[in-house]
Motif scaffolding. Structure first.
Motif, PDB file in Angstrom:
ATOM      1  N   GLU A  38      91.037  52.588  45.563  1.00 33.32           N
ATOM      2  CA  GLU A  38      88.949  52.837  46.185  1.00 33.32           C
ATOM      3  C   GLU A  38      89.603  53.770  46.904  1.00 33.32           C
ATOM      4  O   GLU A  38      89.868  53.400  48.433  1.00 33.32           O
ATOM      5  CB  GLU A  38      89.141  51.403  46.290  1.00 33.32           C
ATOM      6  N   PRO A  39      89.474  55.142  47.372  1.00 32.62           N
ATOM      7  CA  PRO A  39      89.392  56.063  47.987  1.00 32.62           C
ATOM      8  C   PRO A  39      88.239  56.352  49.535  1.00 32.62           C
ATOM      9  O   PRO A  39      88.440  56.900  50.462  1.00 32.62           O
ATOM     10  CB  PRO A  39      90.004  57.511  47.474  1.00 32.62           C
ATOM     11  N   ARG A  40      87.143  55.236  48.569  1.00 32.75           N
ATOM     12  CA  ARG A  40      86.260  55.085  50.049  1.00 32.75           C
ATOM     13  C   ARG A  40      86.458  54.492  50.733  1.00 32.75           C
ATOM     14  O   ARG A  40      86.295  53.029  50.656  1.00 32.75           O
ATOM     15  CB  ARG A  40      85.266  54.994  49.401  1.00 32.75           C
ATOM     16  N   ARG A  41      86.100  54.849  52.013  1.00 29.32           N
ATOM     17  CA  ARG A  41      86.029  53.439  53.173  1.00 29.32           C
ATOM     18  C   ARG A  41      84.740  53.011  53.128  1.00 29.32           C
ATOM     19  O   ARG A  41      84.957  51.688  53.467  1.00 29.32           O
ATOM     20  CB  ARG A  41      85.749  54.069  54.654  1.00 29.32           C
ATOM     21  N   TYR A  42      83.927  53.039  52.652  1.00 29.66           N
ATOM     22  CA  TYR A  42      83.042  52.352  52.995  1.00 29.66           C
ATOM     23  C   TYR A  42      81.856  52.839  50.927  1.00 29.66           C
ATOM     24  O   TYR A  42      82.400  53.984  51.084  1.00 29.66           O
ATOM     25  CB  TYR A  42      81.251  52.924  53.189  1.00 29.66           C
ATOM     26  N   LYS A  43      81.375  51.738  50.902  1.00 30.78           N
ATOM     27  CA  LYS A  43      81.516  52.184  48.689  1.00 30.78           C
ATOM     28  C   LYS A  43      80.073  52.615  48.583  1.00 30.78           C
ATOM     29  O   LYS A  43      78.903  52.170  48.239  1.00 30.78           O
ATOM     30  CB  LYS A  43      81.634  50.689  48.496  1.00 30.78           C
ATOM     31  N   ILE A  44      80.127  53.664  48.885  1.00 33.39           N
ATOM     32  CA  ILE A  44      78.822  54.203  48.586  1.00 33.39           C
ATOM     33  C   ILE A  44      79.456  55.021  47.956  1.00 33.39           C
ATOM     34  O   ILE A  44      80.184  56.164  47.182  1.00 33.39           O
ATOM     35  CB  ILE A  44      78.556  55.178  49.719  1.00 33.39           C
ATOM     36  N   GLY A  45      78.465  56.093  47.068  1.00 35.23           N
ATOM     37  CA  GLY A  45      77.591  57.612  45.969  1.00 35.23           C
ATOM     38  C   GLY A  45      77.984  56.483  44.913  1.00 35.23           C
ATOM     39  O   GLY A  45      78.742  55.293  44.129  1.00 35.23           O
ATOM     40  N   LYS A  46      78.449  58.080  43.768  1.00 38.42           N
ATOM     41  CA  LYS A  46      78.743  56.898  42.382  1.00 38.42           C
ATOM     42  C   LYS A  46      80.244  57.111  42.182  1.00 38.42           C
ATOM     43  O   LYS A  46      80.354  58.474  42.448  1.00 38.42           O
ATOM     44  CB  LYS A  46      77.896  58.141  41.604  1.00 38.42           C
ATOM     45  N   THR A  47      80.813  56.236  41.426  1.00 38.88           N
ATOM     46  CA  THR A  47      81.965  57.182  40.812  1.00 38.88           C
ATOM     47  C   THR A  47      81.793  56.985  39.572  1.00 38.88           C
ATOM     48  O   THR A  47      81.742  55.825  39.047  1.00 38.88           O
ATOM     49  CB  THR A  47      83.524  55.934  41.732  1.00 38.88           C
ATOM     50  N   LYS A  58      89.650  59.223  39.289  1.00 31.31           N
ATOM     51  CA  LYS A  58      88.463  58.551  40.386  1.00 31.31           C
ATOM     52  C   LYS A  58      88.552  59.679  39.934  1.00 31.31           C
ATOM     53  O   LYS A  58      88.322  60.757  40.540  1.00 31.31           O
ATOM     54  CB  LYS A  58      88.758  57.918  41.029  1.00 31.31           C
ATOM     55  N   LYS A  59      86.612  59.628  40.102  1.00 33.55           N
ATOM     56  CA  LYS A  59      85.620  61.233  40.504  1.00 33.55           C
ATOM     57  C   LYS A  59      84.799  60.837  41.399  1.00 33.55           C
ATOM     58  O   LYS A  59      84.073  59.233  40.727  1.00 33.55           O
ATOM     59  CB  LYS A  59      85.235  61.902  39.212  1.00 33.55           C
ATOM     60  N   TRP A  60      84.540  60.893  42.601  1.00 30.52           N
ATOM     61  CA  TRP A  60      83.316  60.313  43.972  1.00 30.52           C
ATOM     62  C   TRP A  60      82.261  61.129  43.724  1.00 30.52           C
ATOM     63  O   TRP A  60      82.738  62.869  44.427  1.00 30.52           O
ATOM     64  CB  TRP A  60      84.636  59.507  44.731  1.00 30.52           C
ATOM     65  N   PHE A  61      81.271  60.758  43.890  1.00 32.91           N
ATOM     66  CA  PHE A  61      80.382  62.167  44.247  1.00 32.91           C
ATOM     67  C   PHE A  61      79.165  61.436  45.158  1.00 32.91           C
ATOM     68  O   PHE A  61      78.434  60.247  44.291  1.00 32.91           O
ATOM     69  CB  PHE A  61      79.404  62.918  43.015  1.00 32.91           C
ATOM     70  N   ILE A  62      78.493  61.721  46.268  1.00 34.71           N
ATOM     71  CA  ILE A  62      77.581  61.133  46.259  1.00 34.71           C
ATOM     72  C   ILE A  62      76.375  62.331  47.334  1.00 34.71           C
ATOM     73  O   ILE A  62      75.730  61.557  48.095  1.00 34.71           O
ATOM     74  CB  ILE A  62      77.826  60.498  48.179  1.00 34.71           C
ATOM     75  N   GLY A  63      76.722  63.348  47.069  1.00 37.27           N
ATOM     76  CA  GLY A  63      75.709  63.904  47.275  1.00 37.27           C
ATOM     77  C   GLY A  63      75.324  64.466  49.446  1.00 37.27           C
ATOM     78  O   GLY A  63      76.253  64.698  49.913  1.00 37.27           O
ATOM     79  N   GLU A  64      74.268  65.221  49.226  1.00 36.39           N
ATOM     80  CA  GLU A  64      73.660  65.476  50.723  1.00 36.39           C
ATOM     81  C   GLU A  64      73.532  64.536  51.695  1.00 36.39           C
ATOM     82  O   GLU A  64      73.612  65.253  52.165  1.00 36.39           O
ATOM     83  CB  GLU A  64      72.786  66.911  50.703  1.00 36.39           C
ATOM     84  N   ASN A  65      73.664  63.441  51.541  1.00 39.94           N
ATOM     85  CA  ASN A  65      72.875  62.548  52.013  1.00 39.94           C
ATOM     86  C   ASN A  65      74.345  61.397  53.239  1.00 39.94           C
ATOM     87  O   ASN A  65      73.331  61.183  53.509  1.00 39.94           O
ATOM     88  CB  ASN A  65      72.074  61.492  51.786  1.00 39.94           C
ATOM     89  N   TYR A  66      75.485  61.711  52.789  1.00 45.16           N
ATOM     90  CA  TYR A  66      76.453  60.836  53.323  1.00 45.16           C
ATOM     91  C   TYR A  66      77.069  61.535  54.262  1.00 45.16           C
ATOM     92  O   TYR A  66      77.197  63.066  53.274  1.00 45.16           O
ATOM     93  CB  TYR A  66      76.728  59.198  52.975  1.00 45.16           C
ATOM     94  N   ALA A  67      78.075  61.435  54.606  1.00 43.40           N
ATOM     95  CA  ALA A  67      79.258  62.121  55.114  1.00 43.40           C
ATOM     96  C   ALA A  67      80.737  61.503  53.998  1.00 43.40           C
ATOM     97  O   ALA A  67      80.218  60.195  53.904  1.00 43.40           O
ATOM     98  CB  ALA A  67      79.714  62.294  56.867  1.00 43.40           C
ATOM     99  N   TYR A  68      81.747  62.557  53.585  1.00 42.67           N
ATOM    100  CA  TYR A  68      82.929  61.595  53.344  1.00 42.67           C
ATOM    101  C   TYR A  68      83.117  60.911  54.239  1.00 42.67           C
ATOM    102  O   TYR A  68      83.905  61.421  55.556  1.00 42.67           O
ATOM    103  CB  TYR A  68      83.309  62.696  52.738  1.00 42.67           C
ATOM    104  N   GLU A  69      83.703  59.764  53.566  1.00 40.58           N
ATOM    105  CA  GLU A  69      85.017  59.019  54.514  1.00 40.58           C
ATOM    106  C   GLU A  69      86.071  58.281  53.671  1.00 40.58           C
ATOM    107  O   GLU A  69      85.692  57.404  53.265  1.00 40.58           O
ATOM    108  CB  GLU A  69      83.714  57.436  55.458  1.00 40.58           C
ATOM    109  N   HIS A  70      87.150  59.027  54.255  1.00 40.15           N
ATOM    110  CA  HIS A  70      87.790  57.936  53.109  1.00 40.15           C
ATOM    111  C   HIS A  70      88.855  56.746  53.950  1.00 40.15           C
ATOM    112  O   HIS A  70      89.142  57.257  55.140  1.00 40.15           O
ATOM    113  CB  HIS A  70      88.676  59.123  52.393  1.00 40.15           C
ATOM    114  N   ALA A  71      88.726  56.001  53.019  1.00 36.15           N
ATOM    115  CA  ALA A  71      90.638  54.769  53.868  1.00 36.15           C
ATOM    116  C   ALA A  71      91.797  55.547  53.726  1.00 36.15           C
ATOM    117  O   ALA A  71      91.800  56.797  52.196  1.00 36.15           O
ATOM    118  CB  ALA A  71      90.170  53.855  52.271  1.00 36.15           C
ATOM    119  N   GLY A  72      92.718  55.043  54.214  1.00 36.08           N
ATOM    120  CA  GLY A  72      93.629  55.511  54.362  1.00 36.08           C
ATOM    121  C   GLY A  72      94.368  54.616  52.343  1.00 36.08           C
ATOM    122  O   GLY A  72      94.002  53.798  52.404  1.00 36.08           O
TER     123      GLY A  72
END
Length: 226
Positions: A38-47, A58-72
């Motif tokens: 689970e690479p997302r820090r917050y569970k937003i966007g489509k996976t 895993k593919k992750w797409f959230i569009g233009e309305n959010y910033a990517y924030e990855h988990a360690g």
């Protein structure tokens, strides 16, 4: 023009993946590993999550309305791609890796580059149908011919997994042929290392890569083949 990274037996900082995404990517991030992640820090966007044999994609797409924030991540290894769209729609389905299957092998392909004219010529030489996109056509060329040396005739950087059904093994081909945008290597191929489109820490001693490397893939590590 997209960013790429491979991490082998080392802790992965979410800020590294954020940096690569914000540098020249953001139109969807793709991940391949031997473990579910689970690479997302917050569970937003489509996976989209799926297995290709024993590899987790895993593919992750959230569009233009959010910033990517990855988990360690603390995992055995990870291969990462963030897309900068040059052709095709910006959506989850066009996130790399692109997958091709036939009776002999399976190919998972990630590209950093854009060279449809060159790949069209290579398709004509190998007798493979060119559909207008370089990365889809290259995946079919490798799947049909089984020859990863075709990557050396390109001007892109590539991460290409190939599952040889006859051997029941995965291999990973790393090709670096963009001298103005090279891949960087840090660490020790016998232990922990990363290969990335950019140096990830200012104090790290990195080397640039040029050419084709081949790794044997296992659950525990990526092993360089000499």
């Amino acid at each position: 023009m997209c960013r790429l990274a491979i991490f082998n037996n080392m802790g992965i900082k979410g800020t590294w993946l954020d940096m690569l995404t914000l540098s020249r990517g953001g139109d969807g991030n793709g991940f391949v590993s031997s473990e579910e992640i689970e690479p997302r820090r917050y569970k937003i966007g489509k996976t989209k999550d799926f297995l290709v044999n024993d590899l987790h994609v895993k593919k992750w797409f959230i569009g233009e309305n959010y910033a990517y924030e990855h988990a360690g991540l603390e995992i055995s290894w990870l291969v990462f791609h963030t897309r900068y769209a040059t052709v095709g729609s910006v959506d989850l389905e066009h996130v790399h890796p692109f997958v091709v299957r036939n009776e002999n092998r399976i190919v998972l392909l990630m590209q950093n580059g854009h060279e449809p004219d060159n790949i069209q010529q290579l398709a004509e030489e190998t007798g493979i149908f060119f559909d207008g996109t370089d990365y889809r056509t290259m995946a079919r060329i490798i799947a049909e011919t089984g020859d990863s040396w075709h990557l050396t005739k390109t001007r892109s950087n590539w991460f290409v997994f190939v599952f040889e059904k006859a051997e029941n093994k995965w291999y990973l081909n790393v090709a670096s042929f963009r001298p103005y945008d090279p891949l960087h290597f840090y660490g020790d191929f016998k232990g922990s290392f990363y290969i990335s489109s950019e140096k990830l820490e200012s104090d790290q001693e990195t080397k640039t890569l040029e050419g084709l490397l081949r790794f044997e893939v296992s659950k525990e590590k990526l092993k360089l083949l000499v």
